[in-house]
Motif scaffolding. Sequence first.
Motif, PDB file in Angstrom:
ATOM      1  N   ASP A  95       6.279  -1.323   0.168  1.00 15.49           N
ATOM      2  CA  ASP A  95       5.710  -0.657   1.246  1.00 15.49           C
ATOM      3  C   ASP A  95       6.256  -1.985   2.618  1.00 15.49           C
ATOM      4  O   ASP A  95       6.928  -1.248   3.675  1.00 15.49           O
ATOM      5  N   LEU A  96       5.970  -3.069   2.337  1.00 14.13           N
ATOM      6  CA  LEU A  96       6.508  -3.682   3.514  1.00 14.13           C
ATOM      7  C   LEU A  96       7.577  -4.301   3.491  1.00 14.13           C
ATOM      8  O   LEU A  96       8.131  -4.272   4.928  1.00 14.13           O
ATOM      9  N   ASP A  97       8.391  -3.961   2.528  1.00 14.14           N
ATOM     10  CA  ASP A  97       9.756  -4.051   2.509  1.00 14.14           C
ATOM     11  C   ASP A  97      10.342  -2.930   3.367  1.00 14.14           C
ATOM     12  O   ASP A  97      11.318  -2.991   4.075  1.00 14.14           O
ATOM     13  N   SER A  98       9.997  -1.713   3.189  1.00 13.98           N
ATOM     14  CA  SER A  98      10.479  -0.457   3.894  1.00 13.98           C
ATOM     15  C   SER A  98      10.229  -0.721   5.242  1.00 13.98           C
ATOM     16  O   SER A  98      10.900  -0.528   6.047  1.00 13.98           O
ATOM     17  N   PHE A  99       8.923  -1.252   5.646  1.00 10.99           N
ATOM     18  CA  PHE A  99       8.461  -1.299   7.097  1.00 10.99           C
ATOM     19  C   PHE A  99       9.352  -2.401   7.729  1.00 10.99           C
ATOM     20  O   PHE A  99       9.762  -2.130   8.980  1.00 10.99           O
ATOM     21  N   ALA A 100       9.830  -3.535   6.926  1.00 15.38           N
ATOM     22  CA  ALA A 100      10.556  -4.588   7.720  1.00 15.38           C
ATOM     23  C   ALA A 100      11.931  -3.900   7.883  1.00 15.38           C
ATOM     24  O   ALA A 100      12.587  -4.337   8.933  1.00 15.38           O
ATOM     25  N   ASN A 101      12.539  -3.108   6.815  1.00 11.71           N
ATOM     26  CA  ASN A 101      13.749  -2.588   7.097  1.00 11.71           C
ATOM     27  C   ASN A 101      13.933  -1.463   8.384  1.00 11.71           C
ATOM     28  O   ASN A 101      15.176  -1.219   8.909  1.00 11.71           O
ATOM     29  N   SER A 102      12.803  -0.878   8.331  1.00 12.71           N
ATOM     30  CA  SER A 102      12.824   0.378   9.630  1.00 12.71           C
ATOM     31  C   SER A 102      12.138  -0.438  10.945  1.00 12.71           C
ATOM     32  O   SER A 102      12.126   0.471  11.726  1.00 12.71           O
ATOM     33  N   ALA A 103      11.633  -1.482  10.944  1.00 13.30           N
ATOM     34  CA  ALA A 103      10.905  -1.909  12.386  1.00 13.30           C
ATOM     35  C   ALA A 103      12.003  -2.130  13.302  1.00 13.30           C
ATOM     36  O   ALA A 103      13.210  -2.648  12.902  1.00 13.30           O
ATOM     37  N   THR A 104      11.698  -1.766  14.397  1.00 16.34           N
ATOM     38  CA  THR A 104      12.827  -2.036  15.536  1.00 16.34           C
ATOM     39  C   THR A 104      12.271  -3.254  16.303  1.00 16.34           C
ATOM     40  O   THR A 104      13.169  -3.681  17.209  1.00 16.34           O
ATOM     41  N   ASP A 105      11.166  -3.953  16.034  1.00 13.79           N
ATOM     42  CA  ASP A 105      10.911  -5.073  16.852  1.00 13.79           C
ATOM     43  C   ASP A 105      10.946  -6.272  15.807  1.00 13.79           C
ATOM     44  O   ASP A 105      10.472  -6.304  14.696  1.00 13.79           O
ATOM     45  N   LEU A 106      11.842  -7.150  16.553  1.00 10.04           N
ATOM     46  CA  LEU A 106      12.022  -8.458  15.530  1.00 10.04           C
ATOM     47  C   LEU A 106      10.749  -9.161  15.195  1.00 10.04           C
ATOM     48  O   LEU A 106      10.551  -9.636  13.995  1.00 10.04           O
ATOM     49  N   ASN A 107       9.749  -9.399  16.105  1.00  9.47           N
ATOM     50  CA  ASN A 107       8.463  -9.797  15.531  1.00  9.47           C
ATOM     51  C   ASN A 107       7.825  -9.213  14.408  1.00  9.47           C
ATOM     52  O   ASN A 107       7.145  -9.982  13.423  1.00  9.47           O
ATOM     53  N   ALA A 108       7.793  -7.922  14.547  1.00  6.96           N
ATOM     54  CA  ALA A 108       7.128  -7.192  13.566  1.00  6.96           C
ATOM     55  C   ALA A 108       7.888  -6.857  12.217  1.00  6.96           C
ATOM     56  O   ALA A 108       7.184  -7.430  11.246  1.00  6.96           O
ATOM     57  N   ARG A 109       9.083  -7.198  12.321  1.00  7.16           N
ATOM     58  CA  ARG A 109      10.011  -7.323  11.118  1.00  7.16           C
ATOM     59  C   ARG A 109       9.496  -8.673  10.512  1.00  7.16           C
ATOM     60  O   ARG A 109       9.608  -8.875   9.280  1.00  7.16           O
ATOM     61  N   ILE A 110       9.905  -9.836  11.258  1.00  8.41           N
ATOM     62  CA  ILE A 110       9.383 -11.074  10.676  1.00  8.41           C
ATOM     63  C   ILE A 110       7.895 -11.129  10.063  1.00  8.41           C
ATOM     64  O   ILE A 110       7.751 -11.732   8.816  1.00  8.41           O
ATOM     65  N   LYS A 111       6.948 -10.677  10.670  1.00 11.45           N
ATOM     66  CA  LYS A 111       5.750 -10.373   9.938  1.00 11.45           C
ATOM     67  C   LYS A 111       5.578  -9.732   8.750  1.00 11.45           C
ATOM     68  O   LYS A 111       4.806 -10.084   7.667  1.00 11.45           O
ATOM     69  N   TYR A 112       6.173  -8.615   8.455  1.00 13.22           N
ATOM     70  CA  TYR A 112       6.228  -7.715   7.450  1.00 13.22           C
ATOM     71  C   TYR A 112       6.863  -8.515   6.265  1.00 13.22           C
ATOM     72  O   TYR A 112       6.493  -8.441   5.211  1.00 13.22           O
ATOM     73  N   GLU A 113       8.077  -9.117   6.653  1.00 14.44           N
ATOM     74  CA  GLU A 113       8.823 -10.054   5.666  1.00 14.44           C
ATOM     75  C   GLU A 113       7.927 -11.168   5.097  1.00 14.44           C
ATOM     76  O   GLU A 113       8.046 -11.421   4.005  1.00 14.44           O
ATOM     77  N   GLN A 114       7.070 -11.815   5.995  1.00 14.32           N
ATOM     78  CA  GLN A 114       6.621 -13.077   5.723  1.00 14.32           C
ATOM     79  C   GLN A 114       5.431 -12.312   4.634  1.00 14.32           C
ATOM     80  O   GLN A 114       5.018 -13.004   3.791  1.00 14.32           O
ATOM     81  N   THR A 115       4.717 -11.283   5.182  1.00 18.28           N
ATOM     82  CA  THR A 115       3.619 -10.969   4.131  1.00 18.28           C
ATOM     83  C   THR A 115       4.016 -10.659   2.966  1.00 18.28           C
ATOM     84  O   THR A 115       3.286 -10.882   1.781  1.00 18.28           O
ATOM     85  N   ALA A 116       5.410  -9.780   2.772  1.00 16.72           N
ATOM     86  CA  ALA A 116       5.792  -9.209   1.674  1.00 16.72           C
ATOM     87  C   ALA A 116       6.070 -10.624   0.592  1.00 16.72           C
ATOM     88  O   ALA A 116       5.965 -10.457  -0.496  1.00 16.72           O
ATOM     89  N   SER A 117       6.672 -11.636   1.341  1.00 15.46           N
ATOM     90  CA  SER A 117       6.837 -13.039   0.384  1.00 15.46           C
ATOM     91  C   SER A 117       5.587 -13.220  -0.108  1.00 15.46           C
ATOM     92  O   SER A 117       5.704 -13.923  -1.430  1.00 15.46           O
ATOM     93  N   ALA A 118       4.389 -13.594   0.740  1.00  8.56           N
ATOM     94  CA  ALA A 118       3.280 -14.150   0.251  1.00  8.56           C
ATOM     95  C   ALA A 118       2.864 -13.074  -1.106  1.00  8.56           C
ATOM     96  O   ALA A 118       2.235 -13.696  -2.159  1.00  8.56           O
TER      97      ALA A 118
END
Length: 291
Positions: free
Chosen positions: A249-272
């Motif tokens: 889900d976080l990967d999907s959110f990161a791919n569809s997020a329009t805000d750069l900060n939000a995308r980074i947060k999603y990617e960091q959380t998915a990595s964790a």
Amino acid sequence: MEGIGVIVLRSLGSIAMLFAITRILGKKQISQLSFFEYVTGITLGELAGFLSTDIEAHYLHGVVALAVWFVVPFLLELTTLKSKWLRHFFEGKGTVVIRNGRVLEHHLKKERYTADELMEQLRTKSVFQVADVEFAMLEASGELSVLLKKEKQPLTPGDLGLKMGPDKLPHTVIVDGVVDDNELAASSLTREWLNKQLAKINATADNVFLAQIGDQNKLYVDLYDDSKGISLEKPQVELISTLRQCTADLDSFANSATDLNARIKYEQTASALRDALKQLSGGGKSTNGTE
């Protein structure tokens, strides 16, 4: 012809009497309907029933009565579109029953609403404390509209400064283990994408009872048997499956997020979460024990 005039007069008299009775009974009797719609709906049904079953009555009289009950409400609808006063008179208007967390008892009394009935209506809105309510209005339809205080309202992405894409209609892509290609196409996704998402939770299409693709391509999966093909203990299996679903889900959110900060947060959380999954998988038995 004289009988028709009597029917018209009796129908007009019935309209006036039923409207007066319904107005006195109050808003609780007419949920989702205006006063006049409530009266008209009941009476038209009764007239139609008598017209259909009372063979001794003159048929034309029944037709005239139905016509009266159709024409009068229709003309009133046209009139109330142009007159606010008539609209409030025939359809009623909302009554404020709670303001700033305080119940307005005199307004409740005016509507013949008890405290128990008010609390029941609040509970249907998932509100259990009057102090949490900023504003509540008993609408003309009989419904209670509730506005919670700012600090009691659910947190939204907008409150966090996140920009989200528009919602879309969920698509049911798997039912009883069968993939629906039409629904997949409607969601602009492919079987390859679906299989990859299922692989992340160690599932295949034939083990899925129901799968839906929701907002931001979030995949909801309900399996026939969550432990099928997996040799880990069930609590750990459920945890790993949940973490894999969250990661997807976080990967999907990161791919569809329009805000750069939000995308980074999603990617960091998915990595964790991926790191946590590696530790869980390394500390237990293989998740591919049946292969």
